[in-house]
Every structure is written in C-alpha cells, then in structure tokens.
Design a protein around this motif. Sequence first.
Motif, mmCIF file in Angstrom:
data_model
loop_
_atom_site.group_PDB
_atom_site.id
_atom_site.type_symbol
_atom_site.label_atom_id
_atom_site.label_comp_id
_atom_site.label_asym_id
_atom_site.label_seq_id
_atom_site.Cartn_x
_atom_site.Cartn_y
_atom_site.Cartn_z
ATOM 1 N N VAL D 2 0.854 -1.202 0.000
ATOM 2 C CA VAL D 2 0.000 0.000 0.000
ATOM 3 C C VAL D 2 0.882 1.241 0.000
ATOM 4 O O VAL D 2 1.932 1.258 0.636
ATOM 5 C CB VAL D 2 -0.874 0.020 1.279
ATOM 6 C CG1 VAL D 2 -1.626 1.337 1.393
ATOM 7 C CG2 VAL D 2 -1.833 -1.150 1.243
ATOM 8 N N GLY D 33 -3.682 5.781 -4.417
ATOM 9 C CA GLY D 33 -2.579 4.845 -4.201
ATOM 10 C C GLY D 33 -2.832 3.790 -3.154
ATOM 11 O O GLY D 33 -2.191 3.776 -2.135
ATOM 12 N N THR D 34 -3.813 2.970 -3.431
ATOM 13 C CA THR D 34 -3.962 1.871 -2.480
ATOM 14 C C THR D 34 -4.410 0.629 -3.219
ATOM 15 O O THR D 34 -5.168 0.719 -4.187
ATOM 16 C CB THR D 34 -5.010 2.176 -1.404
ATOM 17 O OG1 THR D 34 -5.261 0.942 -0.719
ATOM 18 C CG2 THR D 34 -6.338 2.620 -2.013
ATOM 19 N N HIS D 35 -3.936 -0.507 -2.771
ATOM 20 C CA HIS D 35 -4.494 -1.732 -3.358
ATOM 21 C C HIS D 35 -5.320 -2.424 -2.295
ATOM 22 O O HIS D 35 -5.559 -3.582 -2.327
ATOM 23 C CB HIS D 35 -3.394 -2.645 -3.906
ATOM 24 C CG HIS D 35 -2.590 -3.369 -2.884
ATOM 25 N ND1 HIS D 35 -1.871 -2.718 -1.938
ATOM 26 C CD2 HIS D 35 -2.427 -4.679 -2.636
ATOM 27 C CE1 HIS D 35 -1.247 -3.614 -1.163
ATOM 28 N NE2 HIS D 35 -1.582 -4.792 -1.539
ATOM 29 N N LEU D 36 -5.781 -1.587 -1.324
ATOM 30 C CA LEU D 36 -6.662 -2.198 -0.325
ATOM 31 C C LEU D 36 -8.111 -1.997 -0.768
ATOM 32 O O LEU D 36 -8.404 -1.133 -1.580
ATOM 33 C CB LEU D 36 -6.436 -1.538 1.032
ATOM 34 C CG LEU D 36 -5.052 -1.835 1.594
ATOM 35 C CD1 LEU D 36 -4.863 -1.161 2.928
ATOM 36 C CD2 LEU D 36 -4.875 -3.345 1.732
ATOM 37 N N LYS E 37 -8.328 -4.895 -4.499
ATOM 38 C CA LYS E 37 -9.529 -4.284 -3.941
ATOM 39 C C LYS E 37 -9.873 -2.953 -4.602
ATOM 40 O O LYS E 37 -10.941 -2.725 -5.103
ATOM 41 C CB LYS E 37 -9.345 -4.103 -2.438
ATOM 42 C CG LYS E 37 -9.340 -5.472 -1.766
ATOM 43 C CD LYS E 37 -8.908 -5.490 -0.322
ATOM 44 C CE LYS E 37 -8.734 -6.952 0.108
ATOM 45 N NZ LYS E 37 -8.219 -7.145 1.464
ATOM 46 N N ASN E 38 -8.909 -2.108 -4.610
ATOM 47 C CA ASN E 38 -9.243 -0.755 -5.095
ATOM 48 C C ASN E 38 -8.153 -0.408 -6.101
ATOM 49 O O ASN E 38 -7.015 -0.278 -5.752
ATOM 50 C CB ASN E 38 -9.215 0.182 -3.893
ATOM 51 C CG ASN E 38 -9.397 1.609 -4.365
ATOM 52 O OD1 ASN E 38 -8.939 1.974 -5.435
ATOM 53 N ND2 ASN E 38 -10.075 2.399 -3.569
ATOM 54 N N GLY E 40 -6.361 1.500 -7.258
ATOM 55 C CA GLY E 40 -5.501 2.684 -7.263
ATOM 56 C C GLY E 40 -4.084 2.179 -7.457
ATOM 57 O O GLY E 40 -3.859 0.993 -7.655
ATOM 58 N N TYR E 41 -3.132 3.078 -7.404
ATOM 59 C CA TYR E 41 -1.745 2.631 -7.512
ATOM 60 C C TYR E 41 -1.387 1.770 -6.308
ATOM 61 O O TYR E 41 -1.996 1.895 -5.249
ATOM 62 C CB TYR E 41 -0.799 3.839 -7.496
ATOM 63 C CG TYR E 41 -1.013 4.829 -8.611
ATOM 64 C CD1 TYR E 41 -0.983 4.436 -9.937
ATOM 65 C CD2 TYR E 41 -1.250 6.172 -8.311
ATOM 66 C CE1 TYR E 41 -1.172 5.372 -10.945
ATOM 67 C CE2 TYR E 41 -1.437 7.095 -9.318
ATOM 68 C CZ TYR E 41 -1.396 6.684 -10.636
ATOM 69 O OH TYR E 41 -1.578 7.598 -11.621
ATOM 70 N N PHE E 42 -0.382 0.944 -6.465
ATOM 71 C CA PHE E 42 0.218 0.287 -5.302
ATOM 72 C C PHE E 42 1.678 0.040 -5.651
ATOM 73 O O PHE E 42 2.089 0.229 -6.792
ATOM 74 C CB PHE E 42 -0.520 -1.008 -4.929
ATOM 75 C CG PHE E 42 -0.487 -2.105 -5.962
ATOM 76 C CD1 PHE E 42 -1.441 -2.171 -6.974
ATOM 77 C CD2 PHE E 42 0.490 -3.085 -5.920
ATOM 78 C CE1 PHE E 42 -1.414 -3.183 -7.924
ATOM 79 C CE2 PHE E 42 0.531 -4.105 -6.864
ATOM 80 C CZ PHE E 42 -0.425 -4.154 -7.864
#
Lengths: 91, 91, 91, 91, 91
Positions: D2, D33-36, E37-38, E40-42
């Motif tokens: 993340v 910027g999250t992959h959560l 999940k989301n 966005g960037y990671f």
Amino acid sequence: MVIGRVAGNLLATIKKPELEKYKLFVIEPEKAGTHLKNPGYFAAIDLVGAGIGDRVIVLTGSQVQNAVSDKVPADAAIVGIVEAMNIKNKK
Amino acid sequence: MVIGRVAGNLLATIKKPELEKYKLFVIEPEKAGTHLKNPGYFAAIDLVGAGIGDRVIVLTGSQVQNAVSDKVPADAAIVGIVEAMNIKNKK
Amino acid sequence: MVIGRVAGNLLATIKKPELEKYKLFVIEPEKAGTHLKNPGYFAAIDLVGAGIGDRVIVLTGSQVQNAVSDKVPADAAIVGIVEAMNIKNKK
Amino acid sequence: MVIGRVAGNLLATIKKPELEKYKLFVIEPEKAGTHLKNPGYFAAIDLVGAGIGDRVIVLTGSQVQNAVSDKVPADAAIVGIVEAMNIKNKK
Amino acid sequence: MVIGRVAGNLLATIKKPELEKYKLFVIEPEKAGTHLKNPGYFAAIDLVGAGIGDRVIVLTGSQVQNAVSDKVPADAAIVGIVEAMNIKNKK
C-alpha cells in the motif's frame, strides 16, 4: 489491521470444535477505518476480552495464527481495544 | 470470517481430485455482513454439514488449512452454521 | 474460491521461469460471482485443462500452493470447470 | 504494498502483549494509491521510524512476518518512507 | 495475479534493508484488469526487468515468497511482462 466496532455476537452451536473456546463477535469496520474489501459486518474471534460497543483492532488473514497458540480455524481476531484514535491529517 | 448464506451448489466433474470429497457450495455474503470485496457469490467447501439457505460462517484464505487435516486446494470453507446474529450497535 | 469465466489468454515471453509450463489465462469473475476485490480481469494459471469461455472455479492466495507440487509464483489457479451452478436463494 | 499516509496514532492499553513494543499508526491509503479494498483508515505497526504526515509504504498480510524477527500479531507494517513518487503514465 | 501497468517509481531511502536490492515500481492495475480491492496505484518490487509503461503481471500476497530466494518484506512483485492480452469473451 482493521479498526472497527464490536456490533454484536453470533450464536452457532454447529461449528468446528476448535472455535468452541472463543467468543464469536460481529465486527463493523469503521466507515473511515477499514482495509477490508467491503466494510460490512464480519465475524471475528476475541483474544483480549472485548465487549459489545468497543472500538477494536482486528487482525486478519493467516497472521491470526501468530496471536494464538493452537491451530484455530479463524481469519479475523480482535487483538486490541482502542481507547483513543488521534487523526491529525484529516483531508 | 465472512457471514453469508448458502445460495446454491456447483456441479464440477473436472476438478482437482483433492476437492472430490467436499460439497462445493455457492455462498452469498450477507449484504451487511461480508468482509469480502465484492459480495457477489463465491465458492466454498463445506466442513460442518451446512445446507442450502443456511446462514453460515465462512473461513477464507490460507487459514482454511487449519480447519482440514489434508492439503486442500480451497480458499473458502464453511466452519459454522449461525442460529442467531444479535446486532446491538446498528448505525 | 472465485467463480468466473476464462475470457482470454496472455502472451508473456519475459516471465519467471517457473511460470513457463503453465498456460496464463485471463479470468473475468462473474458479475454476481466474485469474492475478489474488484471484479475486473485478472491472470491465473490453469491446472485442469480449461478453455476460453469455460465457467471455472479459481483458487486464490497462498492456498494455490496446495494445488501444485512445485513452488509456483502464482496467486490464482483454475482448479475446476463448472458444469452447473444451481442458485436457489436468488434475492 | 500500500502507498499511504500516516494519518494519526492509536492508544490501546489492552492489546496482545507482542504488540507492546510497536507504535500503532493509523494509515490512510492514498486515494489513488492503495491496493486495499476500501481505502479507509487501517492500523499498522511501524518498522522504520515513520512519523505523522509521512507518505509510507505499507506491507500487508502474512509477508509482514518477513519484516520482523519475532512472531507479531500484525497484518500491516510500515516498511518504507517515500521521498518521491514519480508517475509517468497519468491517464 | 494482477494485470497492470508500471506507472512510475518510488524513491524511499529509509526502508527495510532487504528491499534495497529491488526497484520499487508504482503499479496501476488496468481498469478492467485488476483483482485487487481498489484499483488505485500500489507499490511492487520488480523481478523481471520491467520498465515504466510496461503492461505487467503482478504476483500478490505471500506467494511472492515463491518468486524470490531470500526473505523479502514485499507483498507484490512483477513476475511477467505482457506482450499480448487476447480477450475473446468481451461482454
């Protein structure tokens, strides 16, 4: 870890025996405070004596195994009770 | 763990042999009660004799391995049947 | 496990050598049938001889390691081909 | 991992003892910027001396165990402080 | 595995030493192509010599450990560069 609230509890007589000795709580991740996929309720075992209404820290995934000594069929466990959450960078 | 409902079952003759001895159910995470990303259906093996329509507790991820003795190619397994879900902190 | 459809395949000459012996498919989780975060396409290796258009069961996460004998750098693997999905509790 | 911001901290006297020696920060995954799943806040331990307001790299899941020597009941840990993020392929 | 694009890179002098020898890229999961999940960037480490703008296959979670020989504090790693993605079942 998820930041959420103990919203209630679950009664499940038929379950894996290894879950017997744990309370099964229903967790509601805080709107602003969840890194789970979909912040609906989910079930977690309790490891620190939390109660309904407490704001809690919930460990998820296989790291749950680091918080218990026996093999437990659980992927979410309460590992802390939050007294204060100081947010300094509100958008 | 996911709180969901057994919505149906899957017929899959061609599958990894280790899945043979397990029933493959279709789980619908409860609208309010899922910590999965997108509460569409997903597949899970059954470990407690659940049936269609039951409200169930579903263990996900590699912790599934703690609920079975053999190596199973599954990442979701029913580990409890819910009789009651008492929610006290409705928003 | 994810319930999805084999939507196509990937050509990737430059990749980890351990992926060489596996077909790399593009999976589209079924609108109603995914427990992944965001039901866009994702890549998976095939372990049961699936083909484009097949409805499949996809194992995700480290449990993939239970479906293969060697160490594979993959977090999604097709482990079953669905012939029928009987949903009895449509909302 | 993340990409997020240290938004604040958590005070939790009642918690698993193994968490004692770690600071508990509240992480706000960057909108972009999250992959959560749901980029709300979540809790993480700090492993590199981050501070409130820092943009950080957060390791999640059982890989957290690779960043600490002892068994820690945590599924999110700060493993880097970002000085610059150069995005060249803005949509 | 995630299908995404290398959107840029991260500069982080203060980080876990075991991350030193890896390039830290920013990944943008393809709108249609992410199971994170989301989308966005990671952040991810690179294991195959990818470059900015490449379409890549990203391994996530603890399976990352199967793609590297040493213990790495990373939960996302580029394991392939995509030359072509043939989608035959567009909805």
